[in-house]
Write an enzyme that holds these catalytic residues in place. Structure first.
Site, short mmCIF file in Angstrom:
data_model
loop_
_atom_site.label_atom_id
_atom_site.label_comp_id
_atom_site.label_asym_id
_atom_site.label_seq_id
_atom_site.Cartn_x
_atom_site.Cartn_y
_atom_site.Cartn_z
N SER A 1 -3.17 -7.68 2.70
CA SER A 1 -2.78 -7.64 4.29
C SER A 1 -3.25 -9.21 5.16
CB SER A 1 -4.18 -6.66 4.49
OG SER A 1 -3.66 -6.01 3.81
N LYS B 1 -16.54 -10.24 9.14
CA LYS B 1 -15.70 -11.21 9.90
C LYS B 1 -14.70 -11.24 10.13
CE LYS B 1 -20.27 -13.41 10.00
NZ LYS B 1 -20.76 -14.77 9.30
N ARG C 1 -2.38 -6.11 -8.85
CA ARG C 1 -1.08 -6.91 -8.47
C ARG C 1 -0.45 -7.97 -8.98
NH1 ARG C 1 -3.46 -7.90 -2.41
NH2 ARG C 1 -4.50 -6.97 -4.15
N HIS D 1 0.94 -1.29 0.18
CA HIS D 1 -0.13 -0.11 -0.03
C HIS D 1 1.08 0.97 -0.15
CE1 HIS D 1 -2.86 -2.59 2.39
NE2 HIS D 1 -3.69 -2.52 1.04
#
Ligand code: ADP
Length: 162
Positions: A128, A41, A90, A17
């Site tokens: 992430s 979640k 990416r 990022h």
């Protein structure tokens, strides 16, 4: 004065990022990195924690601001007066999703451009989720996230004392 927003989950922000932001600041006068408030979640960090980590990670970029938004990305772009939306690309696997989003956002707001930037090849496999999983098993994340984020990950997943 050309402003863009860079929306994402940033749970947490990674060096990939940061690489995208570094490229965006070269092209635009102001870059607003904005955390999407869509509770899921799989969320590890709260929106406030993600903002704090982003602010720490963006300290070297004076033209970068950090905020958050709920709802449509194009509405947020309009609200802050941005001319475009930055996204990172990416690999080919990102393309289909980003292409769909870009065309949908163009349909919703023809005056807001989507700008896709490619990170350095060394970050193309980084996301992430991988970082969260690595940290959960106490793997070394130092090459993948800024130092402050590494510290926060260690706090989330403390090593049990023997
Ligand atoms: P992730 O896909 O890691 O959950 P986000 O939702 O926070 O990430 O992503 C926000 C934007 O940043 C997306 O456009 C995504 O493609 C891009 N991005 C995420 N990781 C990287 C990376 N390692 N290199 C370049 N761009 C990235």
């Amino acid at each position: 004065m050309k402003k863009v927003i860079y929306p994402g989950t940033f749970d947490p922000v990674t060096n990939g990022h940061v690489d995208i932001v570094r490229r965006a600041v070269e092209l635009f006068d102001e870059v607003i990195v904005t955390v999407a408030k869509n509770p899921t979640k799989t969320e590890l960090f709260s929106v406030e924690e993600r903002i704090e980590m982003l602010k720490e990670s963006m300290k070297g970029f004076p033209t970068v601001k950090v905020d958050s938004f709920g709802g449509l990305v194009v509405d947020h772009a309009r609200q802050v007066g941005a001319v475009g939306i930055i996204r990172g690309l990416r690999a080919v696997s990102d393309f289909e999703y980003e292409f769909q989003m870009a065309l949908m956002n163009r349909k919703l707001a023809d005056d807001i451009a989507t700008i896709l930037l490619m990170p350095h090849a060394r970050y193309t496999y980084l996301n992430s989720t991988i970082v969260r999983n690595l940290a959960a098993f106490h793997g070394d994340v130092s090459g993948f996230v800024p130092p402050f984020v590494e510290k926060k990950l260690k706090e989330k997943f403390p090593k049990k004392s023997l």
